[in-house]
Motif scaffolding. Sequence first.
Motif, mmCIF file in Angstrom:
data_model
loop_
_atom_site.group_PDB
_atom_site.id
_atom_site.type_symbol
_atom_site.label_atom_id
_atom_site.label_comp_id
_atom_site.label_asym_id
_atom_site.label_seq_id
_atom_site.Cartn_x
_atom_site.Cartn_y
_atom_site.Cartn_z
ATOM 1 N N VAL A 81 22.016 -57.935 -18.530
ATOM 2 C CA VAL A 81 22.755 -56.582 -18.446
ATOM 3 C C VAL A 81 22.050 -56.350 -17.155
ATOM 4 O O VAL A 81 21.283 -56.147 -16.633
ATOM 5 N N HIS A 82 23.195 -55.796 -16.125
ATOM 6 C CA HIS A 82 22.886 -55.127 -14.841
ATOM 7 C C HIS A 82 23.837 -53.736 -14.574
ATOM 8 O O HIS A 82 25.045 -53.629 -15.007
ATOM 9 N N ASP A 83 22.925 -52.921 -14.474
ATOM 10 C CA ASP A 83 23.368 -51.664 -13.960
ATOM 11 C C ASP A 83 24.472 -51.537 -12.735
ATOM 12 O O ASP A 83 23.955 -51.952 -11.591
ATOM 13 N N ILE A 84 25.654 -51.207 -13.212
ATOM 14 C CA ILE A 84 26.486 -51.380 -12.005
ATOM 15 C C ILE A 84 27.135 -49.864 -11.519
ATOM 16 O O ILE A 84 28.177 -49.485 -10.922
ATOM 17 N N SER A 85 26.235 -48.891 -11.904
ATOM 18 C CA SER A 85 26.495 -47.597 -11.544
ATOM 19 C C SER A 85 26.911 -47.313 -9.898
ATOM 20 O O SER A 85 27.917 -46.811 -9.513
ATOM 21 N N ASP A 86 26.135 -47.913 -9.230
ATOM 22 C CA ASP A 86 26.413 -47.902 -7.616
ATOM 23 C C ASP A 86 27.454 -48.783 -7.406
ATOM 24 O O ASP A 86 28.466 -47.939 -6.523
ATOM 25 N N ARG A 87 27.712 -49.888 -7.950
ATOM 26 C CA ARG A 87 29.070 -50.555 -7.758
ATOM 27 C C ARG A 87 30.265 -49.874 -8.046
ATOM 28 O O ARG A 87 31.295 -49.532 -7.451
ATOM 29 N N ARG A 88 30.232 -49.031 -9.351
ATOM 30 C CA ARG A 88 31.192 -48.305 -9.810
ATOM 31 C C ARG A 88 31.743 -47.256 -8.925
ATOM 32 O O ARG A 88 32.730 -46.807 -8.532
ATOM 33 N N GLU A 89 30.497 -46.542 -8.396
ATOM 34 C CA GLU A 89 30.658 -45.195 -7.564
ATOM 35 C C GLU A 89 31.328 -45.855 -6.306
ATOM 36 O O GLU A 89 32.198 -45.226 -5.720
ATOM 37 N N ALA A 90 30.768 -47.068 -5.723
ATOM 38 C CA ALA A 90 31.531 -47.674 -4.399
ATOM 39 C C ALA A 90 32.845 -47.817 -4.602
ATOM 40 O O ALA A 90 33.880 -47.760 -3.936
ATOM 41 N N ARG A 91 33.150 -48.445 -5.897
ATOM 42 C CA ARG A 91 34.562 -48.883 -5.951
ATOM 43 C C ARG A 91 35.300 -47.439 -6.402
ATOM 44 O O ARG A 91 36.661 -47.325 -5.825
ATOM 45 N N ARG A 92 34.932 -46.483 -6.931
ATOM 46 C CA ARG A 92 35.513 -45.081 -7.106
ATOM 47 C C ARG A 92 35.819 -44.602 -5.489
ATOM 48 O O ARG A 92 37.028 -43.981 -5.397
ATOM 49 N N GLN A 93 34.852 -44.655 -4.828
ATOM 50 C CA GLN A 93 35.035 -44.279 -3.349
ATOM 51 C C GLN A 93 35.998 -44.946 -2.841
ATOM 52 O O GLN A 93 36.992 -44.326 -1.934
ATOM 53 N N LEU A 94 36.033 -46.238 -2.707
ATOM 54 C CA LEU A 94 36.992 -47.046 -2.126
ATOM 55 C C LEU A 94 38.400 -46.738 -2.707
ATOM 56 O O LEU A 94 39.577 -46.631 -1.980
ATOM 57 N N GLU A 95 38.528 -46.387 -3.973
ATOM 58 C CA GLU A 95 39.972 -46.121 -4.561
ATOM 59 C C GLU A 95 40.293 -45.020 -3.929
ATOM 60 O O GLU A 95 41.638 -44.448 -3.819
ATOM 61 N N GLU A 96 39.457 -43.879 -3.842
ATOM 62 C CA GLU A 96 39.913 -42.578 -3.487
ATOM 63 C C GLU A 96 40.168 -42.630 -2.059
ATOM 64 O O GLU A 96 41.163 -42.103 -1.418
ATOM 65 N N GLU A 97 39.417 -43.514 -1.310
ATOM 66 C CA GLU A 97 39.998 -43.641 0.260
ATOM 67 C C GLU A 97 41.282 -44.351 0.361
ATOM 68 O O GLU A 97 42.250 -43.955 0.997
#
Length: 808
Positions: free
Chosen positions: A122-138
Amino acid sequence: MGTVGDLGDAEALQAILERARDAFISFDAAGTVRAWNAAAERLFGWPAAEALGRSVTALIAPPSLRHRYDEGLAHLHEHGASDLPDHRLELTVVDRAGREFPIEMALQVDDRRGGPLLHAFVHDISDRREARRQLEEERTFLRALLDSLQVGVMACDGDGRLTLFNRAARELHRVTGDPPGGGDGDWPQDRNLFAPDGRTPLRPEQAPLARARGGENVDGQHLVIRPPEGEPRRCMVNGRPITTPDGRRLGAVSALHDITDQHRAQVLRDAQHAVAQALAGAVCSEQAAARVLTAVTRALDWSYGEYWQIDADRSVLVRVGAWHRPGLAFTGDLAETVRRGQGLPGRVWATGRTVWMSDLRTETRPFPRRPDALEAGLRSAVALPVRSGDQVLGVLVFCSEAVQGPDDDLVALLDGVCAHVGRFMERRRAEELALALAASRRHFDQVVSQIDDNVWTIEITPDGRARSVYQSQNAAGVFGGRVPEGADISGLLLRHVHPEDLPAYTAFDEKVNAGIPAQVECRVIGLDGAVRWIWIRSTPRREDGRLFADGISTDVTERHRLAEEHDRMKDELVALVSHELRNPVGAIRGYVEMLVDTPGLTGTQRMFADVIDRTSAHLLNLVDDLLDLARLDAGHIAIDPRPVSLTRLVRQAVDDHRAAAAARHLTVTTDLAPHPPVHADPVRLRQVLDNLLSNAVKYTPDGGAVTVGLGGDDADRAAVVTVADTGIGVPAEEYPQLFGRFFRASTAQEAGIKGTGLGLAVTRAIVEAHGGTAAAAPREGGGTVFTVRLPAASSPPGPRGRPHPAHR
């Protein structure tokens, strides 16, 4: 790491799992935790001692998702791991403190004799999800930014797949949703791209995005987008390749600028200029129509046009010009003429309104040769009236190969074109009419110069003046001199008309000023001092609120001279013949009277003698009438005036004619008002009354009525005698001739009623000898009314001279 599994597991593996940075969890098909490393403790907050042996869903599953996780474990326990492939999962979990966060779980299945074990890293992907959210917003921001642009933007990747298609581009191409993912080879066809002429399709390599992907900088490529539905759009396109700093080509981007409105404005200006040039160089209506059609259709990139013009008598539309694009297999309406309301041109003529047909395929209104037009590729049509003020002069028809809805700017342009054409046609018509009028004027003057009459036109001004507008060259022959141009003709004639004829001319002048046709014969003292009889006829007319009168003046002096000579000779002949006849007829009557008194005559002989007596009596009365007329005309008749009771004289005359009326079953009534005595000759007045009463009885059918009236006119104290009947009447146009010598009404001749036509002539002559008047008029309801007016003179009228022929 704590474990409840096989205590013989390799210590090396345990050491590795304890030192791993990712959390490791192992659980069986029932969800019971069998392994829980230090990273799992740090990630979820549960020590291994507390986690081992507990349900994994109770430890990490959020309450809202726990039932789903339990259902998955139950499925695994029931069916085994055969249908559960190795895979990675992204899940939402919760730690001991209740914080939810995303993880990526790499799940492996270890089948064992006692049942499968599931091992999960199990790997915490909170940072990745945040980065993905920011990318989607962009990306969303970029998409919204591009969609807000008025410029269409398209982009593709290195393989030619479209990756970007903003709102403006979608609107230009009339598409919705995501861009197609196909390669660039299908762009021109998929996107309906055409060359600037709007008809030639672009080849794949000519598409701006394809050129840019090939490494070319594209600047200002002009193309037309013609979607299957909707109107074509014109674009100016720029394109650039997308290249990394190290030279790798990632794709291409293009910007589409919609220049449809600017292009249309320029086209409209060009069309107006072309129409102006076309009309400026045209020398006739047909040439103007052909040039205008060519200029408009070429400027607007249309395929067909035709012009219909209303003929001179405004009965039909005539096709005077047509134009079509080379290669177009359509020649329009083959008819050369159409009537009002017939076909598309006739409908525009009838309504005076523009007709726009957006799509001939779905149009319900009739269009000439619709199948041929559709087969030739025509899709829309517009027909417009060419006007001059409120009057339609012609109709312009244009057709296009594109479906086009009504366009206010285009209609305004075409209205302007129609206005140009209308003004030209009016100007040409005015020029042609001027030439025709000049030629007609020359011909008219040539014709008028060959006759002796004076032909003229005057304008009657509001102040009553009669301004000369036109006088033929023969005015001098009629008026003894040339009438000054612009002179007041009415005032001039009033000064030169003979005083005795001035009342007649004044009545004529009043009628003309009132806009009523009139004529008069009067003597005019010419500009040269000579007296001439002039016959003047005038017909008034109104033009633009102004009153004109056209007329002819004829010198009839010679006719009057001949008429006077003829009347004199006729009167002399009548007097001579009457005098010579009276004695023989009198002798015949005397001998017949003796013969009738002779005894011993047979019935047949006595009948013959009676016939001779009646015929000779009629002949003697006729001779007496002729003698009376001759004497009256010569002024030699004896009038013995004395005070006469006109009431008693009328009553006696009526009583004497009652027997004849009763024989015809006629009703005779009188309305005799008391009247002072008149100074008149009772014998001659009785002759007048007998003539009128005998005529009334003779010309009234059986069962009719005769009414005799006597009254007065308070204005001049004149005595008025009327004799009205319900007889056969007289045609209205024959009343003016009724008192003429030997004249008999056509109704009397058709009825076969015999007569000489002298009785009324004698009647008028006797009445006029007394200074009175005799007239006849139609009776309301049928028949005729005769009216005799006698002046209430205190003394007998003086002897009358012979009346002038013009006044008879």
